[in-house]
Design a protein around this motif. Structure first.
Motif, PDB file in Angstrom:
ATOM      1  N   ARG A 155       0.868  -1.182   0.000  1.00 38.78           N
ATOM      2  CA  ARG A 155       0.000   0.000   0.000  1.00 38.78           C
ATOM      3  C   ARG A 155       0.905   1.233   0.000  1.00 38.78           C
ATOM      4  O   ARG A 155       1.808   1.352   0.841  1.00 38.78           O
ATOM      5  N   ARG A 156       0.661   2.138  -0.915  1.00 38.39           N
ATOM      6  CA  ARG A 156       1.538   3.300  -1.068  1.00 38.39           C
ATOM      7  C   ARG A 156       1.595   4.146   0.203  1.00 38.39           C
ATOM      8  O   ARG A 156       2.638   4.730   0.520  1.00 38.39           O
ATOM      9  N   GLU A 157       0.501   4.220   0.952  1.00 39.51           N
ATOM     10  CA  GLU A 157       0.499   5.074   2.138  1.00 39.51           C
ATOM     11  C   GLU A 157       1.425   4.566   3.244  1.00 39.51           C
ATOM     12  O   GLU A 157       1.717   5.280   4.209  1.00 39.51           O
ATOM     13  N   LEU A 158       1.911   3.332   3.118  1.00 40.04           N
ATOM     14  CA  LEU A 158       2.834   2.781   4.111  1.00 40.04           C
ATOM     15  C   LEU A 158       4.278   3.205   3.863  1.00 40.04           C
ATOM     16  O   LEU A 158       5.137   3.028   4.729  1.00 40.04           O
ATOM     17  N   LEU A 159       4.554   3.751   2.685  1.00 35.91           N
ATOM     18  CA  LEU A 159       5.921   4.140   2.342  1.00 35.91           C
ATOM     19  C   LEU A 159       6.277   5.449   3.034  1.00 35.91           C
ATOM     20  O   LEU A 159       5.561   6.443   2.930  1.00 35.91           O
ATOM     21  N   LEU A 160       7.417   5.443   3.716  1.00 33.53           N
ATOM     22  CA  LEU A 160       7.852   6.606   4.480  1.00 33.53           C
ATOM     23  C   LEU A 160       9.007   7.338   3.826  1.00 33.53           C
ATOM     24  O   LEU A 160       9.423   8.384   4.317  1.00 33.53           O
ATOM     25  N   ARG A 161       9.553   6.782   2.756  1.00 33.59           N
ATOM     26  CA  ARG A 161      10.695   7.401   2.102  1.00 33.59           C
ATOM     27  C   ARG A 161      10.675   7.066   0.620  1.00 33.59           C
ATOM     28  O   ARG A 161      10.045   6.092   0.200  1.00 33.59           O
ATOM     29  N   ALA A 162      11.378   7.895  -0.153  1.00 30.06           N
ATOM     30  CA  ALA A 162      11.524   7.622  -1.579  1.00 30.06           C
ATOM     31  C   ALA A 162      12.793   6.799  -1.790  1.00 30.06           C
ATOM     32  O   ALA A 162      13.836   7.096  -1.214  1.00 30.06           O
ATOM     33  N   ASN A 163      12.695   5.764  -2.595  1.00 26.22           N
ATOM     34  CA  ASN A 163      13.848   4.928  -2.894  1.00 26.22           C
ATOM     35  C   ASN A 163      14.657   5.516  -4.042  1.00 26.22           C
ATOM     36  O   ASN A 163      14.126   6.236  -4.897  1.00 26.22           O
ATOM     37  N   GLN A 164      15.945   5.181  -4.075  1.00 28.60           N
ATOM     38  CA  GLN A 164      16.801   5.640  -5.159  1.00 28.60           C
ATOM     39  C   GLN A 164      16.505   4.903  -6.463  1.00 28.60           C
ATOM     40  O   GLN A 164      16.778   5.400  -7.542  1.00 28.60           O
ATOM     41  N   TRP A 165      15.924   3.702  -6.355  1.00 26.37           N
ATOM     42  CA  TRP A 165      15.670   2.907  -7.549  1.00 26.37           C
ATOM     43  C   TRP A 165      14.502   3.473  -8.335  1.00 26.37           C
ATOM     44  O   TRP A 165      13.494   3.875  -7.777  1.00 26.37           O
ATOM     45  N   ARG A 166      14.619   3.499  -9.638  1.00 23.40           N
ATOM     46  CA  ARG A 166      13.546   3.950 -10.515  1.00 23.40           C
ATOM     47  C   ARG A 166      13.297   2.880 -11.579  1.00 23.40           C
ATOM     48  O   ARG A 166      14.208   2.157 -11.974  1.00 23.40           O
ATOM     49  N   GLY A 167      12.064   2.809 -12.033  1.00 26.96           N
ATOM     50  CA  GLY A 167      11.746   1.835 -13.056  1.00 26.96           C
ATOM     51  C   GLY A 167      11.545   0.446 -12.467  1.00 26.96           C
ATOM     52  O   GLY A 167      11.294   0.281 -11.278  1.00 26.96           O
ATOM     53  N   GLU A 168      11.665  -0.551 -13.330  1.00 27.16           N
ATOM     54  CA  GLU A 168      11.409  -1.941 -12.936  1.00 27.16           C
ATOM     55  C   GLU A 168      12.697  -2.738 -12.919  1.00 27.16           C
ATOM     56  O   GLU A 168      13.513  -2.655 -13.834  1.00 27.16           O
ATOM     57  N   LEU A 169      12.868  -3.522 -11.869  1.00 27.22           N
ATOM     58  CA  LEU A 169      13.999  -4.441 -11.754  1.00 27.22           C
ATOM     59  C   LEU A 169      13.454  -5.859 -11.670  1.00 27.22           C
ATOM     60  O   LEU A 169      12.600  -6.147 -10.828  1.00 27.22           O
ATOM     61  N   ARG A 170      13.931  -6.743 -12.521  1.00 29.28           N
ATOM     62  CA  ARG A 170      13.564  -8.157 -12.442  1.00 29.28           C
ATOM     63  C   ARG A 170      14.609  -8.864 -11.589  1.00 29.28           C
ATOM     64  O   ARG A 170      15.788  -8.924 -11.949  1.00 29.28           O
ATOM     65  N   ILE A 171      14.203  -9.368 -10.441  1.00 26.48           N
ATOM     66  CA  ILE A 171      15.130  -9.944  -9.485  1.00 26.48           C
ATOM     67  C   ILE A 171      14.619 -11.317  -9.041  1.00 26.48           C
ATOM     68  O   ILE A 171      13.436 -11.633  -9.208  1.00 26.48           O
ATOM     69  N   PRO A 172      15.488 -12.142  -8.465  1.00 31.41           N
ATOM     70  CA  PRO A 172      15.018 -13.419  -7.916  1.00 31.41           C
ATOM     71  C   PRO A 172      14.002 -13.174  -6.802  1.00 31.41           C
ATOM     72  O   PRO A 172      14.177 -12.274  -5.978  1.00 31.41           O
ATOM     73  N   SER A 173      12.959 -13.964  -6.789  1.00 29.38           N
ATOM     74  CA  SER A 173      11.911 -13.774  -5.801  1.00 29.38           C
ATOM     75  C   SER A 173      12.304 -14.396  -4.464  1.00 29.38           C
ATOM     76  O   SER A 173      13.347 -15.019  -4.313  1.00 29.38           O
ATOM     77  N   SER A 174      11.451 -14.197  -3.483  1.00 25.63           N
ATOM     78  CA  SER A 174      11.658 -14.729  -2.139  1.00 25.63           C
ATOM     79  C   SER A 174      10.307 -14.993  -1.508  1.00 25.63           C
ATOM     80  O   SER A 174       9.269 -14.515  -1.991  1.00 25.63           O
TER      81      SER A 174
END
Length: 315
Positions: A155-174
């Motif tokens: 939920r976007r309202e839970l985010l307290l800070r802006a991340n440096q990452w932009r766009g989409e990253l495809r990463i191994p899941s967990s």
């Protein structure tokens, strides 16, 4: 038994949780560089005591014993002291006495969907208002700079800070990632904190990672923790690394290159993170140089009486 999910057993008469308890998820394994989650759990239990178990997951369903073999002692002519893996939820208390729930143990190797469903059962039966996950990943960053922290949430309202990452990253899941998706689909809020641990110390205890993670939990939940012991342990680890660098100028030069790279990125000079006048040290270069050093730090007798070393939490 409360609930109906066959993969988790929840105590019937859980009381004294207060209103809208928080569930902190700290699993060790894939997302645990520097043993961030292991050290965080160890710190919570050492400062607040080991709370009662209120839910137990069927670890035989989720754990791959051949991939991560539990330890057992062989004493002269027999086996004993089997270190059985456990996935449990305990009731813990913060520095003010406020109750919260802590899910700890190895990240499931199998049946992630079943695990996500079992955690949802815990959330619904125990009236959890917010789930907070902890994670740490290796990153090409120097230990002499502040730890970067990435926050994520369903939920976007839970985010307290802006991340440096932009766009989409495809990463191994967990299991953590899938859990956030599935809880979001069923209407349950979940937020996560991930710290970026210097890749050349990822296999060693890195207390600053645990301190950053628990600070994130405080920010998201209003819980309060006494983090002084972790601060002292982090300062001691930094001093040990600095001493090693002073005795090994070649390694110090590699770290200096990472510092220039990091500073250039922070100034926005080069989006590739490359410093213009210094080659980037690779993980293999730093890893080879630090391997024996880190083994010495975490080897037998290396611990201090002030803050005992946490057990290993890597795969």
């Amino acid at each position: 038994m409360a609930g109906s999910n066959r993969f988790v057993h929840i105590v019937d008469d859980v009381t004294d949780l207060g209103d809208d308890p928080v569930l902190v998820v700290a699993l060790h394994g894939f997302l645990d560089a520097g043993n961030g989650s292991v050290l965080a759990v160890d710190h919570l239990e050492s400062t607040g005591g080991v709370g009662p178990v209120v839910a137990t997951f069927d670890v035989d369903v989720f754990h791959d014993y051949r991939a991560r073999r539990p330890a057992i002692s062989f004493v002269e002519d027999h086996y004993e002291s089997y270190d059985a893996p456990r996935l449990v939820v305990r009731v813990q208390r913060d520095a003010t006495g406020r109750a919260f729930l802590l899910l700890s143990g190895p990240e499931p190797d199998n049946r992630w969907e079943a695990f996500a469903g079992a955690v949802r059962e815990v959330v619904e039966v125990l009236g959890v208002s917010l789930v907070v996950s902890l994670g740490s990943v290796p990153m090409a960053v120097p230990h002499t700079r502040p730890l970067a922290v990435t926050q994520h949430a369903n939920r976007r309202e839970l985010l307290l800070r802006a991340n440096q990452w932009r766009g989409e990253l495809r990463i191994p899941s967990s299991a953590h990632a899938l859990l956030e998706v599935r809880l979001g689909e069923s209407g349950h809020p979940m937020v996560g904190w991930v710290v970026h641990v210097p890749h050349y110390v990822q296999g060693s205890d890195y207390p600053e990672a645990a301190r950053a993670l628990l600070s994130g939990v405080e920010d998201s939940t209003g819980l309060t923790f006494d983090l002084d012991a972790l601060k002292v342990a982090a300062e001691r680890r930094t001093a040990e690394i600095a001493e090693h660098l002073a005795e090994n100028p070649d390694v110090a030069e590699l770290v200096a290159g990472m510092e220039q790279q990091y500073d250039a990125f922070q100034r926005g000079i080069d989006e590739s993170l490359l410093a213009t006048d210094q080659p980037i040290p690779t993980g293999d270069e730093l890893g080879a140089e630090f391997e024996k050093f880190l083994a010495g730090l975490d080897g037998p007798g290396a611990g201090s009486d002030e803050t005992p070393d946490a057990p290993e939490g890597t795969d």
